[in-house]
Enzyme design. Structure first.
Site, PDB file in Angstrom:
ATOM      1  CD  GLU A  38      -6.900  -0.483   3.859  1.00 17.29           C
ATOM      2  OE1 GLU A  38      -7.196  -1.630   3.483  1.00 17.29           O
ATOM      3  OE2 GLU A  38      -6.545  -0.211   5.008  1.00 17.29           O
ATOM      4  CG  ASP A  39      -2.891  -0.455   0.769  1.00 17.67           C
ATOM      5  OD1 ASP A  39      -3.343   0.222   1.718  1.00 17.67           O
ATOM      6  OD2 ASP A  39      -2.591  -1.657   0.873  1.00 17.67           O
TER       7      ASP A  39
END
Ligand code: MN
Length: 736
Positions: free
Chosen positions: A95-96
């Site tokens: 996600e990051d």
């Protein structure tokens, strides 16, 4: 809680706040739990995570890597497998960072990819409406749970660390995250049996959702801390001493209830802080199950248990596999204290909840019992997939996050939630009151079962009704829901009232008839209204019903309609009559006695034994004290002595239904067959002989006394004339 061990269930070795977790802490912890564990995958995940997160900072200003490390450490503390811990270290990389799922799979295998995917998907909830978002989150949670429980465990650990560092967010964001934690994450942690996490999540969230209430309770607890600490120490010492005396070896822990639990209790029961007694809980941890029960015996011998608070989760584990004995007792100084007793193994389970029973091959449990326990998740998802309305979804799902409820299916596949322990009877009443009232049988999963069978989540429940079916008092012994209990009670009450009404009516009719009054006539009088009021009832029905219930006797009511002696003494005839009968319709009516009392209906009439009047005799009526009217012949000596004020006019009715006893005296000279001839002359006139007495004297005269039943004076005279004609009869006369 200085000076006391923390038995909140939180795993040991929690580093002090502000101390950075290092990968060595995690590896150590995993190795400790399982010496064969593959530490290499964790090590590699750490290196990878550190590389891709490099340069990123948390809101706190610390390196981002700290977050996956914290999450992985929580997972390690819960004794999860190396794959979970590795996935924890990697949970935010897709996600990051620039990392891709394929890359994760290539480096750590498909299992880790699968879990990280699951966590990532769950984070991507982009719905504006908060209610829909909540529904969406839960739906994703459930999907993930059914897919691989580890996804949820990582998500929970992730949320826990985010909550622990919530102060770095801006206030509106804090509130949002805290609310979501209370709504979704804490219940899920509880549902999975990870109570220490539930409590920690709740307490942090509480601090942000209701800061004032939180501070108040915190201060109140702090204020009484020294005092309470002494108390806790004292109780722990007593428990230790007594269990040791009983030959039991174990640990004894004391702890405070969490602020949020105290707050909830105060709110739910509207209590002041001082009134929340079981703020202190104790835990006894022993080596074997028999020792747990022995310890329970020791505790109950020591302090009086509050029965309803006793729960045996050892014999009947919660659906999340939690096991323990719970009891609340009146401890020293009259304080209510809660005591949990369990084995070391059960205490371990309480740390990781259901995960302790989970085998991570393909994310499914190897233990069939555990798989069965979680079949409900699968069911739920299959049945919820088509529900588009988030509100409806929430309503159905919310329930399931609370372990005190079960949910079952109707034959049509609709979900219904009920309190844990609910039976088919509860289910029937939940469907409809009439279904409950006509319940005749129940099927669970197609098989007929006893009505007291406890429903289990996932059961398909079918109710068999019959027009003749009706509730039973026995059901009150096992129904769990408020609705079923209330409806059954109401039904029984209505039934009882109906039965009492008809019984009461019957009793009244009989009693009034005995006093020659018609209950039905009396019912309509204003006098009755007064009597109903005097007895303190609202309606005549209530009065009659309470006679049926046996609360008052019909005689108590009848007496109100009989003349009172003092009234009789004072009143003139007209008012006496009124008293006697209230406003009974005023007309001449025949009575069964053959006597009509002027203006009176349904009045008790008796005949004077002294003069035995028969129809045709001139008669007078005499009002007696409390027992109606006595009829005398107008020339009766006894009647003449009576108070003239109490005379009333009476007359014989035209039609006479019965016979009247009358005494006659026969004088004769004895001969063979005399008595037979006298008797046959009475009989041939159709009169009964009620009694006969004869005496033959020395001078051969015979004295005979007969009581015979006659219709009237003419009848009597005919008989007397016939007897006079009998040979050797010298005289016949009626005895006055
Ligand atoms: Mn995270």
């Amino acid at each position: 809680m200085p000076g006391l061990p923390d038995p909140s269930g939180r795993p040991d070795g929690q580093p002090k706040r502000g101390t950075m977790i290092r990968i060595s802490d995690i590896l150590e912890r995993v190795a400790e739990a399982n010496s064969d564990a593959d530490l290499d995958i964790i090590d590699r995940a750490y290196v990878y995570s550190a590389r891709v997160h490099a340069g990123q900072l948390r809101l706190s200003g610390e390196p981002y890597l700290l977050h996956p490390l914290e999450v992985a450490f929580v997972l390690a503390q819960m004794n999860l497998d190396p794959v979970s811990v590795a996935a924890g270290l990697l949970h935010d990389v897709v996600e990051d960072t620039h990392a891709t799922p394929d890359e994760i799979e290539a480096m750590f295998g498909s299992e880790v990819r699968h879990i990280v995917d699951g966590v990532t998907k769950m984070s991507k909830v982009t719905v504006s409406d908060s209610r829909t978002r909540q529904a969406e989150s839960i739906r994703k949670m459930l999907l993930a749970m059914a897919d691989d429980l580890r996804v949820i465990l990582i998500k929970l650990a992730d949320r826990l660390h985010n909550m622990r560092t919530l102060q770095y967010h801006k206030p509106p964001k804090r509130l949002e995250i805290a609310t979501e934690t209370l709504d979704i994450y804490a219940p899920i942690a509880a549902r999975l049996g990870i109570y220490w996490m539930k409590h920690e999540l709740e307490d942090i969230a509480f601090q942000h959702t209701e800061p004032e209430a939180y501070d108040t309770i915190k201060q109140l607890v702090a204020r009484s801390r020294v005092e309470r600490e002494e108390y806790v120490q004292k109780v722990m010492d007593i428990i230790r001493e007594r269990t040791t005396d009983a030959g039991l070896q174990g640990r004894v822990l004391g702890r405070y209830k969490k602020y949020y639990s105290i707050h909830n209790k105060m709110k739910a029961q509207n209590l002041a802080f001082e009134d929340v007694y079981d703020i202190i809980g104790f835990r006894i941890i022993l080596d074997t199950i028999p020792h747990c029960y022995e310890a329970l015996g020791v505790i109950h011998a020591l302090w009086k248990p509050i029965d309803i608070k006793f729960k045996d989760y050892i014999a009947r584990p919660k659906s999340n596999m939690y096991q323990s004995l719970h009891t609340t007792v009146i401890g020293p100084g009259g304080m209510r204290i809660e005591i949990q007793i369990r084995t070391e193994e059960m205490d371990e389970v309480a740390k990781s909840g259901v995960a302790a029973h989970w085998s991570y091959k393909e994310g499914k449990s190897a233990n069939p019992k555990v798989s069965q326990q979680f079949a409900w998740i699968q069911n739920l998802i299959e049945n919820q997939e088509n529900i588009r309305d988030p509100r409806e979804f929430m309503e159905n799902v919310r329930i399931d996050l609370f372990p005190d409820e079960v949910y079952v299916f109707t034959p049509n596949g609709d979900i219904r939630s009920l309190a844990r322990g609910a039976t088919p009877v509860d289910f029937a009443y939940l469907i409809h009151t009439e279904v409950g009232h006509h319940l005749a049988g129940a099927k669970i999963n197609g098989r007929l079962v006893p009505l007291q069978t406890e429903l289990e989540t996932g059961d398909v429940v079918e109710i068999v009704t019959s027009p003749k079916g009706h509730p039973s008092k026995d059901w009150l012994g096992f129904v769990k829901t408020v609705k079923a209990r209330a409806k059954i009670r109401q039904w029984i009450k209505t039934q009882e009232k109906e039965r009492s009404l008809s019984l009461g009516r019957e009793m009244c009719e009989k009693a009034f008839r005995k006093y020659r009054m018609s209950f039905n006539t009396v019912l309509k009088t204003p006098e009755m209204e007064k009597v109903v009021d005097e007895f303190g009832f609202k309606t005549t029905e209530d009065l009659i019903a309470s006679i049926g219930y046996g609360k008052i006797t019909p005689l108590q009511v009848v007496r109100r309609f009989l003349p009172k002696p003092e009234d009789l003494a004072k009143s003139d005839e007209a008012s006496l009559i009124k008293k006697l009968i209230g406003s009974v319709r005023k007309r001449k009516t025949k009575t069964k006695t053959g006597v009509t009392v002027k203006g009176l209906d349904d009045i008790l009439v008796r005949f004077g034994k002294c003069c035995q009047p028969v129809p045709g005799d001139p008669i007078v009526g005499y009002i007696t004290r409390g027992s109606g009217v006595t009829i005398h012949r107008s020339d009766c000596v006894n009647a003449l002595k009576l108070n003239a004020d109490r005379y009333i006019d009476v007359e014989w009715s035209q039609e006479v239904a019965e016979t009247y006893p009358v005494k006659i005296r026969v004088s004769a000279v004895d001969r063979v067959g005399l008595l037979v001839d006298v008797v046959s002359n009475i009989s041939k006139n159709g009169a009964n002989i009620i009694s006969a007495w004869t005496e033959t004297k020395d001078d051969h005269t015979v004295d005979g006394l007969f009581t015979i039943g006659v219709a009237d004076t003419q009848h009597l005279n005919r008989i007397l004339n016939d007897i006079r004609k009998v040979k050797r009869v010298q005289g016949v006369r009626r005895v006055k």
